[in-house]
Each structure stands twice: as C-alpha cells, then as structure tokens.
Write a protein that holds these residues in place. Structure first.
Motif, short mmCIF file in Angstrom:
data_model
loop_
_atom_site.label_atom_id
_atom_site.label_comp_id
_atom_site.label_asym_id
_atom_site.label_seq_id
_atom_site.Cartn_x
_atom_site.Cartn_y
_atom_site.Cartn_z
N VAL A 98 34.08 13.88 36.91
CA VAL A 98 33.77 15.03 36.05
C VAL A 98 33.03 14.62 34.78
N PHE A 99 33.35 13.43 34.24
CA PHE A 99 32.76 13.09 32.94
C PHE A 99 31.34 12.56 33.07
N GLY A 100 31.00 11.97 34.23
CA GLY A 100 29.61 11.63 34.50
C GLY A 100 28.79 12.92 34.62
N LEU A 144 26.97 5.40 31.78
CA LEU A 144 28.05 5.24 32.76
C LEU A 144 29.39 5.54 32.11
N ILE A 145 30.34 5.95 32.93
CA ILE A 145 31.70 6.19 32.45
C ILE A 145 32.53 4.95 32.79
N HIS A 146 33.03 4.26 31.77
CA HIS A 146 33.80 3.03 32.02
C HIS A 146 35.13 3.34 32.70
N GLU A 148 36.84 6.56 34.39
CA GLU A 148 36.68 7.98 34.80
C GLU A 148 38.06 8.62 34.87
N THR A 149 38.39 9.38 33.84
CA THR A 149 39.71 9.98 33.76
C THR A 149 39.96 10.99 34.87
N SER A 150 38.89 11.54 35.42
CA SER A 150 39.09 12.54 36.47
C SER A 150 39.49 11.90 37.79
N ILE A 173 27.88 3.54 27.32
CA ILE A 173 29.11 3.72 28.12
C ILE A 173 30.13 4.60 27.40
N ASP A 174 30.89 5.30 28.23
CA ASP A 174 31.99 6.16 27.78
C ASP A 174 33.28 5.35 27.90
N THR A 175 33.95 5.15 26.76
CA THR A 175 35.22 4.41 26.79
C THR A 175 36.36 5.30 26.28
N VAL A 176 36.25 6.61 26.49
CA VAL A 176 37.26 7.53 25.96
C VAL A 176 38.65 7.12 26.47
N THR A 177 38.75 6.83 27.75
CA THR A 177 40.07 6.50 28.30
C THR A 177 40.34 5.00 28.34
N THR A 198 40.26 9.54 20.43
CA THR A 198 41.44 8.99 19.76
C THR A 198 42.73 9.22 20.54
N GLN A 199 42.71 10.19 21.47
CA GLN A 199 43.96 10.72 22.01
C GLN A 199 44.43 10.08 23.31
N LYS A 200 43.82 8.97 23.69
CA LYS A 200 44.22 8.35 24.95
C LYS A 200 44.98 7.06 24.62
N1 PLP Z 1 35.02 11.25 28.64
C1 PLP Z 1 36.15 10.96 29.30
C2 PLP Z 1 36.17 9.80 30.25
C3 PLP Z 1 37.30 11.73 29.09
O1 PLP Z 1 38.43 11.44 29.74
C4 PLP Z 1 37.25 12.81 28.19
C5 PLP Z 1 38.45 13.65 27.96
O2 PLP Z 1 39.39 13.66 28.71
C6 PLP Z 1 36.05 13.07 27.54
C7 PLP Z 1 34.96 12.27 27.79
C8 PLP Z 1 35.94 14.21 26.58
O3 PLP Z 1 36.77 14.01 25.50
P1 PLP Z 1 37.39 15.24 24.66
O4 PLP Z 1 38.16 16.06 25.61
O5 PLP Z 1 38.21 14.51 23.65
O6 PLP Z 1 36.25 15.95 24.05
#
Ligand code: PLP
Length: 372
Positions: A98-100, A144-146, A148-150, A173-177, A198-200
């Motif tokens: 989903v995040f890609g 790229l998503i490092h 992938e939370t989905s 790169i996305d390092t949210v998670t 910040t929330q992960k």
């Molecule tokens: N990218 C990834 C991999 C995520 O898991 C999330 C949120 O779950 C996001 C982006 C988006 O972050 P936010 O929901 O804090 O805006």
C-alpha cells in the motif's frame, strides 16, 4: 447555555500491537505536557539541536540536513518527493504494498513521470530487476519502501543502492516502520533521501516525520529551476529555521518536538543494537508461539519484519470478530490486512515499547482464547 456533551473523558488504556501507533513510554507522555515555550526560545532551539544530532545517530548519518518535519509519516513522504521532483522528472517507484502505491500517487501529484515496478504484496525487489528498470527509464529518483507495513516485508537496500547510483539516480527510502526497529544505515547504504514517522518503533505519538537528505540530494535541490510545489514542506525555507538563521517559517509543534526528543533519548539510552536485538528476540518468541497455535506467516522467513508480523488468518476464523474480542476483552489492538490482504491477514506489531516478552505472552494467551 447548553451543557457541552461529552461521552468520554478518559481514553482507554490499550496494548498497541497493531501496525502503529505503538505503546508510548510514560517519560514521552510527560514530555508532551511540559511547559510550552516560544518556537524561537533558546530552550527550544537547544531541543531542536539535540534532536537533530540524535536523529543523525538513529539514521546513522552525518547528513547536515536532518530534521523533524511537522506532520505524520505521509508528510515525510511528500517532503522528500516534492523537494527532489520537478514537473516532468522521471521517478521509478517500487510497488509491493500500500505504501509504495501511495508514494507513486504522491510523485504523480508532484508532476513526476512515474514508472512503477511491481511485485505481489509480501515479496521484495532484487537488484537485477531494479538495474533493468533504471537502465530503461533513466529516472532522477528511485523510491522504495524499506519496511512495507501493509505486508510485513523488509526490503534489502544496499545492493539496490549501488545499481541506482550506477545509473546516476538518487535513492529515496521510506523508513516509517523500520527506524528504531531494524538497522537503517543511511550513510553506509548511500541513501539520498529518507523519511520516517514517530509512532512506530520510535514509540512516540504520531505527529512528526524525521527526514534526512544527502549532499547529492542537496545539490539537486539547490539546482531546482522551479519552486517546490508545497510551500509548507519546502526544505529551502524549513532548513533556515532548523539551521543557522533560525528564520521563522511555521510555528513548530513545540510539545510534539519535546516528545520526540524524549523518545530519541530513550532509543539511544537503550542503544540501537540492543533495541534491534530486543525486536528480533520478541519476534522469534511470537513466531514460535503462533506456530504452536497453527498460525502461519504471510511473508517468507528471510525477509520478515520483526516489528510487523503479517500472519494468515486461519480458515473458518472471522477476522473482525477476533480483533473485536481481543480489544474488548483484553485491551489488545492488532491490525487487519490492507489492500488485497484485507480479510486474509492480521498484522501483529511488536514495535518500540510494545515489543516486550510480556506482550508476546499476553497476545498468545488471548489469541488462543479467541480461537477456541
Ligand atoms: N509509510 C509507511 C511504510 C507506513 O507504514 C505509514 C503509516 O502506517 C506511512 C508511510 C504513512 O505514515 P502516517 O500514517 O504517519 O502518515
């Protein structure tokens, strides 16, 4: 005068074992309620300086332009994209979740000519397929998503970074998670732009997006011919507030920054390696327990995220009913599947403060009860 109606005055105490937000340490919650100061107060400027230096440690980078964007992880995504992309630039985005998909959408909105490279949800990309697409498309940026939370999949970066740079592109790169839960090596992997949330695994409430840009990314940003499409996220202005001039841009969310400052202190007090090890050990314990309950992972073992366990909902079990029971009887939140995985998987988070032996045992016991 009519009385103000309120159904709830106290938020429930949950055990947050979903895809985020995760549990927050009481030291971080206390920081949120500290006295507010002005956004140019010498105390706050010190907090910002310390935060920048702690963020560099956590990202493992020396990048000068490292700061916390005001906004959630998606604001970090937009910041990186809109500052690097000018209308008509080519960008390749890896879509295996989903995040890609979201990053490709953000890049299209920023005016990029986007080429997506796709993999089924749960799989990751290899360097050869990225080499092929960058040779064909010749993009300015590859995203790229490092983690992938989905899907619960961890994307290896190092080798891909080499082929991206050999083709003269920048790597985002996305390092949210991933940040704070598994190694993120911005300098060693030669990553040009990175954002997080910040929330992960940082275990802070949602509200800020740490970002960092390499010297090569800065050169590209400084050479732009057009203005950044977003005024709010324009790093050429925001960096004057975080840097030497301290020029007002927008009012920083003061107490959110206190909270992240404290969360980062906790991360560094524990030590990054210890923290990664804790996430790994608790993941292995959960994995063993789930196997004993007959629950399978949705992602192959070699690229599973320890902090986000995507598992297949056993046949005949009702997804929403189990999650509802976990929440109402045990106060435990887990996540449902996203996109094509909706109704098929659960996403069990072991992120930051929520990655504990106690939570693993609690969840296993509660899940066993819900399944019998
Ligand atoms: N990218 C990834 C991999 C995520 O898991 C999330 C949120 O779950 C996001 C982006 C988006 O972050 P936010 O929901 O804090 O805006």
């Amino acid at each position: 005068m009519a009385a103000v109606q309120s159904t709830t005055t106290t938020a429930p105490q949950r055990i947050l074992m979903g895809p985020g937000p995760s549990d927050v340490d009481s030291r971080v919650l206390a920081a949120l309620s500290a006295p507010i100061v002005g956004h140019l107060d010498p105390y706050f400027l010190r907090v910002m300086d310390e935060m920048q230096s702690m963020l560099r440690e956590v990202f493992r980078t020396k990048n000068e332009l490292t700061l916390a964007v005001s906004g959630t992880g998606s604001a970090g995504m937009e910041t990186c994209v809109v500052n690097l992309i000018e209308p008509g630039d080519r960008m390749v985005v890896g879509v295996n979740g989903v995040f890609g998909t979201r990053m490709a959408d953000v890049a299209t909105r920023a005016g990029a000519e986007v080429t997506t490279i796709e993999r089924p949800f749960g799989e990751v990309f290899n360097a050869d397929e990225i080499a092929e697409v960058v040779a064909r498309v010749k993009p300015k940026v590859v995203g790229l998503i490092h983690a992938e939370t989905s899907t619960g999949a961890l994307q290896p970066i190092e080798e891909i970074s080499r082929v991206v740079h050999d083709a003269g592109a920048l790597l985002l790169i996305d390092t949210v998670t991933s940040l704070g839960g598994v190694p993120v090596e911005i300098d060693a992997w030669n990553v040009d732009a990175v954002y997080s949330g910040t929330q992960k695994c940082l275990s802070c409430p949602p509200g800020l997006a740490p970002v960092s840009f390499s010297a090569a990314a800065l050169e590209v940003m400084d050479a732009r011919k057009t203005k950044v499409a977003s005024w709010y996220l324009d790093m050429s202005m925001v960096r004057n507030y975080w840097g030497g001039k301290r020029a007002y841009h927008h009012t920083a969310p003061i107490n959110m920054n206190y909270a992240l400052h404290e969360a980062l202190r906790l991360v560094l007090e524990e030590g990054l390696e210890n923290r990664f090890d804790r996430h790994r050990q608790n993941h292995l314990a959960l994995c063993a327990g789930l196997e004993a309950l007959g629950i399978q992972y949705a992602v192959p073992a070699d690229h599973r995220l320890p902090q986000l366990n995507a598992v297949v909902i056993p046949a005949g079990v009702e997804d929403a009913a189990v999650r509802k029971q976990l929440l109402s009887e045990f106060g435990i939140e887990i996540g449902g599947g996203l996109g094509p995985m909706a109704g098929k998987t659960w996403r069990i988070g072991l992120m930051g403060a929520a990655s504990s032996n106690r939570n693993v045992l609690l969840l296993l016991a509660a899940l066993e009860r819900c399944l019998t």
